[in-house]
Every structure is written in structure tokens, then in C-alpha cells.
Design a protein around this motif. Structure first.
Motif, mmCIF file in Angstrom:
data_model
loop_
_atom_site.group_PDB
_atom_site.id
_atom_site.type_symbol
_atom_site.label_atom_id
_atom_site.label_comp_id
_atom_site.label_asym_id
_atom_site.label_seq_id
_atom_site.Cartn_x
_atom_site.Cartn_y
_atom_site.Cartn_z
ATOM 1 N N ALA A 93 47.543 87.209 60.315
ATOM 2 C CA ALA A 93 47.092 88.329 60.713
ATOM 3 C C ALA A 93 46.575 89.055 60.152
ATOM 4 O O ALA A 93 46.827 89.986 60.241
ATOM 5 N N ARG A 94 46.127 90.489 61.903
ATOM 6 C CA ARG A 94 45.599 91.366 61.790
ATOM 7 C C ARG A 94 46.899 92.402 61.696
ATOM 8 O O ARG A 94 48.132 92.697 62.252
ATOM 9 N N GLY A 95 46.339 93.258 61.017
ATOM 10 C CA GLY A 95 47.386 94.495 60.409
ATOM 11 C C GLY A 95 48.476 94.249 59.551
ATOM 12 O O GLY A 95 48.279 93.371 58.989
ATOM 13 N N ASN A 96 49.511 94.994 59.950
ATOM 14 C CA ASN A 96 50.440 94.942 58.639
ATOM 15 C C ASN A 96 51.702 93.873 58.914
ATOM 16 O O ASN A 96 51.632 93.106 60.205
ATOM 17 N N ASN A 97 51.837 93.580 58.125
ATOM 18 C CA ASN A 97 52.914 92.770 58.396
ATOM 19 C C ASN A 97 54.614 92.697 57.215
ATOM 20 O O ASN A 97 54.872 93.723 56.960
ATOM 21 N N PHE A 98 55.596 92.256 57.264
ATOM 22 C CA PHE A 98 57.209 92.062 57.409
ATOM 23 C C PHE A 98 56.910 92.839 56.016
ATOM 24 O O PHE A 98 57.784 93.629 55.418
ATOM 25 N N ARG A 99 56.269 92.916 54.724
ATOM 26 C CA ARG A 99 56.438 93.374 53.325
ATOM 27 C C ARG A 99 55.633 94.358 53.076
ATOM 28 O O ARG A 99 56.257 95.486 52.749
ATOM 29 N N HIS A 100 54.784 95.316 54.363
ATOM 30 C CA HIS A 100 54.405 96.268 53.925
ATOM 31 C C HIS A 100 55.681 97.969 54.806
ATOM 32 O O HIS A 100 55.997 98.938 55.005
ATOM 33 N N GLU A 101 56.924 96.944 55.828
ATOM 34 C CA GLU A 101 58.208 97.064 56.101
ATOM 35 C C GLU A 101 59.158 98.121 54.977
ATOM 36 O O GLU A 101 59.793 98.126 55.257
ATOM 37 N N LEU A 102 58.600 96.698 53.965
ATOM 38 C CA LEU A 102 60.123 96.581 53.103
ATOM 39 C C LEU A 102 59.199 97.543 51.634
ATOM 40 O O LEU A 102 59.831 98.296 51.176
ATOM 41 N N TYR A 103 58.194 97.619 51.859
ATOM 42 C CA TYR A 103 57.108 98.602 50.409
ATOM 43 C C TYR A 103 56.087 98.839 51.028
ATOM 44 O O TYR A 103 54.939 98.333 50.789
ATOM 45 N N PRO A 104 56.038 100.137 51.726
ATOM 46 C CA PRO A 104 54.724 100.919 52.116
ATOM 47 C C PRO A 104 53.360 101.192 51.252
ATOM 48 O O PRO A 104 52.950 100.813 51.580
ATOM 49 N N PHE A 143 34.471 72.122 63.899
ATOM 50 C CA PHE A 143 35.078 71.005 63.678
ATOM 51 C C PHE A 143 36.001 69.840 64.348
ATOM 52 O O PHE A 143 35.775 69.148 63.917
ATOM 53 N N GLY A 144 36.987 70.730 65.092
ATOM 54 C CA GLY A 144 37.730 70.065 65.679
ATOM 55 C C GLY A 144 39.032 69.824 64.872
ATOM 56 O O GLY A 144 40.381 69.500 65.144
ATOM 57 N N LEU A 145 39.270 70.861 64.325
ATOM 58 C CA LEU A 145 39.973 71.700 62.891
ATOM 59 C C LEU A 145 41.503 72.609 64.610
ATOM 60 O O LEU A 145 40.735 72.788 64.967
ATOM 61 N N VAL A 146 42.801 72.342 63.713
ATOM 62 C CA VAL A 146 43.600 72.998 64.224
ATOM 63 C C VAL A 146 43.535 74.622 63.380
ATOM 64 O O VAL A 146 43.741 74.434 61.756
ATOM 65 N N TYR A 147 43.551 75.944 63.683
ATOM 66 C CA TYR A 147 43.883 77.001 62.644
ATOM 67 C C TYR A 147 45.122 77.702 63.712
ATOM 68 O O TYR A 147 45.350 78.111 65.101
ATOM 69 N N VAL A 148 45.577 78.467 62.421
ATOM 70 C CA VAL A 148 47.133 79.254 62.362
ATOM 71 C C VAL A 148 46.688 80.239 62.176
ATOM 72 O O VAL A 148 46.584 80.554 61.228
ATOM 73 N N GLU A 149 47.729 81.322 62.823
ATOM 74 C CA GLU A 149 48.087 82.675 62.149
ATOM 75 C C GLU A 149 49.638 83.055 63.007
ATOM 76 O O GLU A 149 49.910 82.315 63.482
ATOM 77 N N ALA A 150 50.204 83.730 61.917
ATOM 78 C CA ALA A 150 51.779 83.965 62.894
ATOM 79 C C ALA A 150 51.922 85.454 62.626
ATOM 80 O O ALA A 150 51.337 86.790 61.857
ATOM 81 N N GLU A 151 51.674 86.536 63.835
ATOM 82 C CA GLU A 151 51.809 88.382 63.405
ATOM 83 C C GLU A 151 52.972 88.059 63.283
ATOM 84 O O GLU A 151 54.133 87.845 63.328
ATOM 85 N N GLY A 152 52.958 89.906 62.317
ATOM 86 C CA GLY A 152 53.251 89.881 61.107
ATOM 87 C C GLY A 152 53.901 89.548 59.742
ATOM 88 O O GLY A 152 54.868 89.575 59.047
ATOM 89 N N TYR A 153 52.962 88.497 59.989
ATOM 90 C CA TYR A 153 53.249 87.190 58.087
ATOM 91 C C TYR A 153 51.384 86.972 57.868
ATOM 92 O O TYR A 153 50.842 87.720 58.533
ATOM 93 N N GLU A 154 51.668 86.666 56.646
ATOM 94 C CA GLU A 154 50.393 86.198 56.279
ATOM 95 C C GLU A 154 50.767 84.958 55.866
ATOM 96 O O GLU A 154 51.233 84.159 56.713
#
Length: 293
Positions: free
Chosen positions: A34-45, A72-83
Motif C-alpha cells: 500500500a502507498r505510504g508508511n506502514n505499522f513498522r514505521h510507527e515502531l521504528y521510524p 488477465f482477470g487476476l485478483v489484486y490486493v493491498e492493505a493500508e498500513g501493511y506491506e
């Protein structure tokens, strides 16, 4: 620029086209950061702070890869705040929980944590995206000298320069593997440093114990992301129901034409000509040479 897009399309075509041309709808999911930082940046800038910005010619291609996935007909997935690795870990766990084998195509060493031990069912293997070789648990042990469930312990202790995780000074992967195998786990090691004979090694662990446990949080994969927090196209509620859409070659041809991916388009059309799919391609000059007008 479409260099990265071209590489992804070639890989997807090599991986999937034979199945799609048989009318199959394999269960394949493409996962994105996902775009932007994730929860790991909160633990360790300083997480991944040693990396430069995304190259200017690469950033615009991420959305194009999503367009290719849709073609292609693929499913693609992302989750905000995660890699993407966390999304992969979560989907893999859900698949295993439902009794399905899983394969992860990636060159990312962090994902080797997910490989299941021998004689495990359901099982999870990695697949090398370059050579399409299966990476089993034996390969994990051969590479790292620890089992897959101890790989996060090793990376936290030895460090991971690619993610700016420093580890314990003076302890590399080989020594880290020896210590983890001797004590059974990272937490047991840090709780029993008095049993380590080498003074510098013992001091390194004692002085950096808090950071090492933080690093352990950073390298571990999060496999409990709620599905409702995942942004997917098309959406799904259950991994067992995920399938590629019925293949429509005209969509992929149109995408290749729009992106000027001539090699991919030519290869696709060649495969289509020899397949049973009813695909109408414009006639070649040789094919209409006998037409009397």
C-alpha cells in the motif's frame, strides 16, 4: 516507461497462459504494497530509511501493473498500513487453514518464514520467479541453517541491511544460526546470555537486547490482517472462493496495444492462433492474397 510492466506481463503470460487457454480459472492473487508508511514505521521510524526514493520511471508503472492484472482477470490486493508480505502471509495462512496448499512466487527472503516443514499438509512452498524452481523447507535450512519458523529470530539477531535493521553488533548470520539452534529461540537466548562464554558476544546481546526484540517485531510477518481491511479488485470474502475471471483475450490484446507491448502481444496472438479459443485476428496479406478484389 514500461520496462517493469513488460517484465511483469511476460512473467504472468509464461505462468498463466497455458491454463487460461484451456479454460481454467486458477486461484492466483497479486499482492501490492500500500502507498505510504506502514505499522513498522510507527515502531521504528528508521525502518528502510537507507533506501532512496522510488525511481521516477518506476512509480507510474504500479498502476499499470494493476491494469495488466485486470486484463488477465487476476485478483489484486493491498492493505493500508501493511506491506505486500503481510498480505501474502495472511492470505497464505487463510488458505492453509482451509486445507489448501499454497505457493508464493517471490524472490523476497522474508517470505521464506512461511515455508512449511516436510511432510506437512496442507503445505506452502516458495517459487523462484526467475527459474520457477520450488523452494522447500530443506532449501530454507540449507540457506540459513535454521528452520523456517526461526528465520525471523535469525534476521533480528544478524540484521537485515536491506530494511535498515542493524541486528546485534558483531553477530552475523552464521553465529546467529548457531546461537538460535543452541538456545532454541531468540527469547531464550536473550534470557540466558550468562551462559555465553564469549565476552564480546555476551555484551553485544545484553547491551542491545531491547533493540533486538524490536527488530524481531519488524522482521516478523503479520498474518492476521482482517479480510475486510484489504482493498481488492474484484472483492472477495473467502480465499477458497477466489478465482481468476474467465479469460477474455481481447482485453489483454487491447491492453498490450495501448501500452505498445509488441513482444507480449505477438506472443499472445501466436498462442491464440494455436489454441481452441475463438479469437478473431485480422487476416495477414498471405491469407487474403487470393481474394479477387
Amino acid at each position: 516507461p514500461t520496462g517493469a510492466l513488460h517484465g511483469v506481463c511476460r512473467m504472468l503470460q509464461n505462468l498463466l497462459l497455458s491454463q487460461l487457454l484451456k479454460g481454467e480459472q486458477p486461484r492466483v492473487i497479486l499482492c501490492f504494497d500500500a502507498r505510504g508508511n506502514n505499522f513498522r514505521h510507527e515502531l521504528y521510524p528508521d525502518y528502510k530509511a537507507n533506501r532512496g526514493p522510488c525511481p521516477e520511471d518506476l512509480a507510474p508503472q504500479f498502476d499499470l501493473v494493476k491494469e495488466a492484472a485486470a486484463a488477465f482477470g487476476l485478483v489484486y490486493v493491498e492493505a493500508e498500513g501493511y506491506e505486500a508480505d503481510d498480505v501474502i502471509a495472511t492470505l497464505s495462512r487463510l488458505a492453509l487453514d482451509e486445507g489448501m496448499n499454497a505457493d508464493i512466487m517471490s524472490g523476497d527472503k522474508d517470505l521464506w518464514q512461511l515455508v512449511t516443514p516436510p511432510n506437512t499438509f496442507p503445505r506452502l512452498h516458495m517459487i523462484d520467479p526467475l527459474h520457477l524452481d520450488s523452494i522447500s523447507h530443506d532449501a530454507v535450512v540449507e540457506k540459513w541453517n535454521v528452520s523456517s519458523d526461526k528465520l525471523a529470530d535469525l534476521l533480528a539477531l544478524a540484521g537485515d541491511a536491506s530494511d535498515n535493521i542493524k541486528g546485534a553488533p558483531g553477530i552475523g548470520p552464521k553465529i546467529a544460526a548457531q546461537l538460535i539452534n543452541e538456545f532454541g529461540s531468540l527469547s531464550e537466548l536473550l534470557a540466558n546470555t550468562d551462559k555465553i562464554k564469549q565476552k564480546k558476544r555476551r555484551e553485544s546481546l545484553d547491551e542491545n537486547a531491547e533493540n533486538i526484540m524490536l527488530f524481531r517485531q519488524l522482521v516478523a510477518l503479520e498474518d492476521t490482517i482482517p479480510v475486510e481491511r484489504m482493498m481488492s479488485s474484484p472483492s472477495f470474502e473467502d480465499v477458497s472462493n477466489v478465482r481468476m475471471s474467465s479469460f477474455d483475450p481481447s482485453k489483454l490484446v487491447e491492453f498490450y496495444e495501448r501500452m505498445e507491448l509488441k513482444t507480449c502481444k505477438n506472443d499472445l496472438e501466436r498462442r491464440l492462433r494455436s489454441s481452441w479459443i475463438n479469437y478473431k485476428q485480422p487476416p495477414t496479406p498471405a491469407e487474403y492474397s487470393d481474394v479477387p478484389f
